[in-house]
Design a protein around this motif. Structure first.
Motif, PDB file in Angstrom:
ATOM      1  N   LEU A 228       0.860  -1.184   0.000  1.00 32.89           N
ATOM      2  CA  LEU A 228       0.000   0.000   0.000  1.00 32.89           C
ATOM      3  C   LEU A 228       0.898   1.238   0.000  1.00 32.89           C
ATOM      4  O   LEU A 228       1.267   1.758   1.044  1.00 32.89           O
ATOM      5  CB  LEU A 228      -0.934  -0.008   1.223  1.00 32.89           C
ATOM      6  CG  LEU A 228      -1.800  -1.259   1.381  1.00 32.89           C
ATOM      7  CD1 LEU A 228      -2.778  -1.076   2.534  1.00 32.89           C
ATOM      8  CD2 LEU A 228      -2.539  -1.587   0.087  1.00 32.89           C
ATOM      9  N   VAL A 255      -8.920  -4.821  -0.255  1.00 31.45           N
ATOM     10  CA  VAL A 255      -7.536  -4.357  -0.338  1.00 31.45           C
ATOM     11  C   VAL A 255      -6.708  -5.196   0.618  1.00 31.45           C
ATOM     12  O   VAL A 255      -6.868  -5.109   1.844  1.00 31.45           O
ATOM     13  CB  VAL A 255      -7.424  -2.858   0.014  1.00 31.45           C
ATOM     14  CG1 VAL A 255      -5.976  -2.404  -0.045  1.00 31.45           C
ATOM     15  CG2 VAL A 255      -8.288  -2.022  -0.934  1.00 31.45           C
ATOM     16  N   THR A 258      -0.139  -4.214   3.258  1.00 30.90           N
ATOM     17  CA  THR A 258       0.214  -3.179   4.218  1.00 30.90           C
ATOM     18  C   THR A 258       1.169  -2.194   3.554  1.00 30.90           C
ATOM     19  O   THR A 258       1.773  -2.495   2.526  1.00 30.90           O
ATOM     20  CB  THR A 258       0.896  -3.785   5.467  1.00 30.90           C
ATOM     21  OG1 THR A 258       2.099  -4.465   5.052  1.00 30.90           O
ATOM     22  CG2 THR A 258      -0.019  -4.775   6.168  1.00 30.90           C
ATOM     23  N   ALA A 262      -1.620   3.305   3.906  1.00 30.69           N
ATOM     24  CA  ALA A 262      -2.842   2.695   4.447  1.00 30.69           C
ATOM     25  C   ALA A 262      -3.821   3.747   4.969  1.00 30.69           C
ATOM     26  O   ALA A 262      -5.015   3.710   4.653  1.00 30.69           O
ATOM     27  CB  ALA A 262      -2.482   1.692   5.544  1.00 30.69           C
ATOM     28  N   LEU A 265      -5.480   5.769   2.236  1.00 34.76           N
ATOM     29  CA  LEU A 265      -6.504   5.038   1.496  1.00 34.76           C
ATOM     30  C   LEU A 265      -7.810   4.951   2.275  1.00 34.76           C
ATOM     31  O   LEU A 265      -8.898   5.050   1.690  1.00 34.76           O
ATOM     32  CB  LEU A 265      -5.989   3.639   1.156  1.00 34.76           C
ATOM     33  CG  LEU A 265      -4.786   3.601   0.203  1.00 34.76           C
ATOM     34  CD1 LEU A 265      -4.287   2.176   0.038  1.00 34.76           C
ATOM     35  CD2 LEU A 265      -5.143   4.210  -1.147  1.00 34.76           C
ATOM     36  N   VAL A 266      -7.720   4.793   3.581  1.00 37.32           N
ATOM     37  CA  VAL A 266      -8.938   4.791   4.404  1.00 37.32           C
ATOM     38  C   VAL A 266      -9.636   6.146   4.290  1.00 37.32           C
ATOM     39  O   VAL A 266     -10.861   6.224   4.122  1.00 37.32           O
ATOM     40  CB  VAL A 266      -8.595   4.474   5.873  1.00 37.32           C
ATOM     41  CG1 VAL A 266      -9.817   4.692   6.766  1.00 37.32           C
ATOM     42  CG2 VAL A 266      -8.091   3.039   6.005  1.00 37.32           C
ATOM     43  N   ARG A 275     -16.713   4.052   2.095  1.00 36.06           N
ATOM     44  CA  ARG A 275     -15.959   3.363   3.137  1.00 36.06           C
ATOM     45  C   ARG A 275     -16.552   1.993   3.460  1.00 36.06           C
ATOM     46  O   ARG A 275     -15.808   1.022   3.702  1.00 36.06           O
ATOM     47  CB  ARG A 275     -15.911   4.234   4.413  1.00 36.06           C
ATOM     48  CG  ARG A 275     -15.120   3.608   5.565  1.00 36.06           C
ATOM     49  CD  ARG A 275     -13.649   3.438   5.198  1.00 36.06           C
ATOM     50  NE  ARG A 275     -12.898   2.710   6.209  1.00 36.06           N
ATOM     51  CZ  ARG A 275     -12.751   1.387   6.223  1.00 36.06           C
ATOM     52  NH1 ARG A 275     -13.330   0.632   5.278  1.00 36.06           N
ATOM     53  NH2 ARG A 275     -12.038   0.791   7.153  1.00 36.06           N
ATOM     54  N   VAL A 278     -15.391  -0.719   0.905  1.00 37.27           N
ATOM     55  CA  VAL A 278     -13.964  -1.018   0.779  1.00 37.27           C
ATOM     56  C   VAL A 278     -13.510  -1.689   2.067  1.00 37.27           C
ATOM     57  O   VAL A 278     -13.650  -1.122   3.150  1.00 37.27           O
ATOM     58  CB  VAL A 278     -13.129   0.254   0.529  1.00 37.27           C
ATOM     59  CG1 VAL A 278     -11.651  -0.106   0.391  1.00 37.27           C
ATOM     60  CG2 VAL A 278     -13.621   0.993  -0.708  1.00 37.27           C
ATOM     61  N   GLU A 279     -12.982  -2.895   1.952  1.00 36.32           N
ATOM     62  CA  GLU A 279     -12.537  -3.626   3.130  1.00 36.32           C
ATOM     63  C   GLU A 279     -11.019  -3.790   3.075  1.00 36.32           C
ATOM     64  O   GLU A 279     -10.475  -4.306   2.092  1.00 36.32           O
ATOM     65  CB  GLU A 279     -13.213  -4.989   3.203  1.00 36.32           C
ATOM     66  CG  GLU A 279     -12.997  -5.664   4.545  1.00 36.32           C
ATOM     67  CD  GLU A 279     -14.045  -6.719   4.858  1.00 36.32           C
ATOM     68  OE1 GLU A 279     -13.851  -7.475   5.829  1.00 36.32           O
ATOM     69  OE2 GLU A 279     -15.054  -6.780   4.122  1.00 36.32           O
ATOM     70  N   PHE A 280     -10.361  -3.327   4.130  1.00 36.23           N
ATOM     71  CA  PHE A 280      -8.909  -3.419   4.229  1.00 36.23           C
ATOM     72  C   PHE A 280      -8.565  -4.676   5.034  1.00 36.23           C
ATOM     73  O   PHE A 280      -8.875  -4.766   6.219  1.00 36.23           O
ATOM     74  CB  PHE A 280      -8.338  -2.159   4.875  1.00 36.23           C
ATOM     75  CG  PHE A 280      -8.546  -0.928   4.036  1.00 36.23           C
ATOM     76  CD1 PHE A 280      -7.619  -0.569   3.067  1.00 36.23           C
ATOM     77  CD2 PHE A 280      -9.679  -0.133   4.203  1.00 36.23           C
ATOM     78  CE1 PHE A 280      -7.812   0.552   2.276  1.00 36.23           C
ATOM     79  CE2 PHE A 280      -9.882   0.989   3.419  1.00 36.23           C
ATOM     80  CZ  PHE A 280      -8.948   1.338   2.448  1.00 36.23           C
TER      81      PHE A 280
END
Length: 430
Positions: A228, A255, A258, A262, A265-266, A275, A278-280
């Motif tokens: 990331l 996504v 790491t 990061a 992007l959040v 938001r 989109v799952e990190f």
């Protein structure tokens, strides 16, 4: 041949694609009968009391993992000093633990090992081969605005100009390296990265569960995996998501990975009001990632800078339809309309259209995915790449030690202009 490989990462110490590249190349060279020693390091933040230097043979490769020195240096805070200390430790270990063993060639991977690799080639009087995996100027769209960036660039220039043979992983990188470091392109050999496809084949029993976990109602799933960092362009995928969801309601972006971007992007997901879509996932174990590749409707690689794009090979091996920018080596790895769908880097609207083309015609997407997977065994076979690398070793002349002055660094963009559509990333150190 006797090969001394010098790399700042080697499994289990893996930062990015470089570590996987060096490991695969070393093991294939050893399997072909070459005598390979890898000189690398122990994990960052350890020292000789917690992780003493190790000398062992793994998969036919002798690996010398060197302990970090006692000095309290941190890579993120003291990057150049930390790198010099690492180089000093690698050099000491090689000179004291490889007594009586003389390589036929020293192979350096990137600027972080320039100092020990150059010193060893000079002392031993053997050819120095350098693989340039990426450049500082490329990562920053041609701008070397900070002192650290200028220091990194000048070290890259030194390694490239001292090397008896330079290797890049793509034709795009060859052109970049030749321009940046004032090299004759004929001195730069292009050898692609490879892949072992079997490692990326999912257990069929795990795939439905992976899809159900993230898309319980069958929503379209887009996956990005990798580091990331700003140059990877994940912010462009997030920016395109509202358009994608208008045409394909419920689409989610996963996504995995790491990196320093990061938090950015959040925030980007919040800014674009997606938001919840989109799952990190952070770092995923291999078995989970492989299952997710097989379950995803598309893997999206929106890089703004990409020397090669080994993740594209991994996605193809996993059977995932590919959507990728044409940045650098990705334009060579992904053939638009044949093995995937491409778009210009940084073009959010074109990215959304490319994803729409995949989601709108899953049959054609599956056909391209099959073609991409079949191509791996032909163009990206590690045994073939190892043989080509050994041929480069054998042909490399042994140059004499050279004293080089510092390169001149333009006050503006080193490429003459910034790439169109690319927002300049903030300097590494402010």
């Amino acid at each position: 041949m006797r090969v001394l490989t010098v790399s700042w990462e080697y499994p289990p110490v893996v930062v990015g694609g470089l570590g996987r590249h060096v490991h695969a190349l070393a093991t294939e060279l050893a399997a072909a009968g070459h005598e390979v020693v890898v000189l690398s390091r122990q994990p960052t933040g350890t020292d000789a009391s917690t992780h003493p230097t190790q000398d062992e043979v793994v998969n036919g490769v002798r690996v010398l993992r060197v302990a970090e020195d006692p000095a309290h240096l941190e890579f993120e805070r003291d990057m150049v000093a930390w790198t010099l200390a690492m180089g000093h430790a690698l050099l000491r270990a090689a000179l004291t633990r490889l007594i009586g063993w003389r390589p036929d060639v020293v192979h350096a991977h990137d600027w972080l090992v320039a100092h020990p690799a150059i010193a060893l080639a000079d002392v031993l009087g053997v050819p120095l081969v350098a693989t340039i995996h990426a450049t500082e100027a490329g990562r920053y769209a041609g701008w070397l605005s900070s002192p650290v960036s200028r220091q990194v660039h000048s070290t890259e220039w030194w390694l490239a100009n001292r090397a008896d043979q330079v290797i890049t992983c793509s034709a795009a990188m060859r052109d970049e390296v030749a321009e940046l470091f004032e090299l004759d392109p004929a001195r730069v050999e292009v050898l692609h990265n490879g892949i072992a496809p079997r490692r990326w084949r999912a257990d069929p029993a795990r795939v439905p569960a992976a899809g159900k976990r993230y898309a319980p109602s069958g929503e379209p799933l887009l996956l990005y995996f990798g580091r990331l960092e700003y140059e990877k362009g994940v912010q462009d995928l997030i920016a395109a998501l509202p358009r994608i969801r208008r045409a394909h309601p419920g689409t989610k972006v996963l996504v995995a990975g790491t990196g320093t971007a990061a938090d950015l992007l959040v925030q980007s997901a919040r800014t674009h009001r997606v938001r919840r879509s989109v799952e990190f996932l952070g770092h995923l174990p291999d078995e989970e990632l492989v299952a997710l590749l097989a379950a995803a409707d598309a893997v999206v690689l929106p890089s703004r800078y990409e020397p090669f794009g080994i993740v594209a090979l991994e996605a193809a091996a996993g059977g995932a339809p590919l959507v990728a920018s044409t940045a650098g080596g990705l334009g060579e790895v992904v053939v638009d309309g044949v093995t995937g769908v491409s778009f210009p880097p940084g073009d959010v609207a074109a990215l959304a259209r490319a994803v729409g083309a995949v989601l709108g015609d899953p049959t054609a997407a599956a056909r391209r995915a099959d073609t991409a997977r079949a191509r791996l065994a032909v163009d990206f076979d590690w045994a073939r790449i190892a043989a080509e690398t050994a041929a480069v070793y054998a042909a490399a002349p042994a140059g004499a030690p050279a004293q080089l002055g510092r390169p001149k660094i333009p006050t503006g963009n080193v490429f003459g202009r910034s790439a169109p559509g690319v927002r300049i990333r903030p300097p590494r150190c402010s």
